[in-house]
Design a protein around this motif. Sequence first.
Motif, PDB file in Angstrom:
ATOM      1  N   ASP A   2       0.814  -1.214   0.000  1.00 20.81           N
ATOM      2  CA  ASP A   2       0.000   0.000   0.000  1.00 20.81           C
ATOM      3  C   ASP A   2       0.847   1.264   0.000  1.00 20.81           C
ATOM      4  N   SER A   3       2.127   1.130  -0.333  1.00 20.69           N
ATOM      5  CA  SER A   3       2.986   2.312  -0.400  1.00 20.69           C
ATOM      6  C   SER A   3       4.179   2.052  -1.301  1.00 20.69           C
ATOM      7  N   GLU A  37       6.599   0.687  -6.520  1.00 27.36           N
ATOM      8  CA  GLU A  37       5.524   1.254  -7.340  1.00 27.36           C
ATOM      9  C   GLU A  37       4.658   0.183  -7.998  1.00 27.36           C
ATOM     10  N   VAL A  40       1.820  -0.756  -5.815  1.00 31.00           N
ATOM     11  CA  VAL A  40       0.819   0.308  -5.693  1.00 31.00           C
ATOM     12  C   VAL A  40      -0.029   0.421  -6.954  1.00 31.00           C
ATOM     13  N   PHE A  41       0.602   0.481  -8.113  1.00 28.19           N
ATOM     14  CA  PHE A  41      -0.122   0.739  -9.356  1.00 28.19           C
ATOM     15  C   PHE A  41      -0.642  -0.517 -10.051  1.00 28.19           C
ATOM     16  N   LYS A  43      -0.981  -3.617  -8.461  1.00 24.82           N
ATOM     17  CA  LYS A  43      -1.519  -4.555  -7.474  1.00 24.82           C
ATOM     18  C   LYS A  43      -0.776  -5.888  -7.481  1.00 24.82           C
ATOM     19  N   ASP A  62       2.148   6.865   0.520  1.00 24.08           N
ATOM     20  CA  ASP A  62       1.015   5.961   0.660  1.00 24.08           C
ATOM     21  C   ASP A  62       0.162   5.938  -0.583  1.00 24.08           C
ATOM     22  N   LYS A  63      -0.413   4.781  -0.882  1.00 24.34           N
ATOM     23  CA  LYS A  63      -1.276   4.605  -2.035  1.00 24.34           C
ATOM     24  C   LYS A  63      -2.437   5.595  -2.010  1.00 24.34           C
ATOM     25  N   LYS A  64      -2.962   5.872  -0.821  1.00 24.89           N
ATOM     26  CA  LYS A  64      -4.098   6.791  -0.669  1.00 24.89           C
ATOM     27  C   LYS A  64      -3.766   8.184  -1.192  1.00 24.89           C
TER      28      LYS A  64
END
Length: 68
Positions: A2-3, A37, A40-41, A43, A62-64
């Motif tokens: 997630d990061s 990355e 995150v991008f 999955k 963070d992904k958020k």
Amino acid sequence: GDSMYVVQGGRVEVLQGSQKAGEQHLAYLDAGDFFGEMAVFEKEVRSATVRAAGEARVLKIDKKSVID
């Protein structure tokens, strides 16, 4: 994951494998390089380990904060 991370200073080492089976050096990353990355991008599952090779400063993103 997630990061993702950006190396801001120093150097980190990218490794694959385990301590029991033996770790294989893949690359060094220096200031300005980034990693994580794909998790995150895309999955995807993390496929390597990254650890500091001496003193290093790394920015965690963070992904958020990237994908809304």
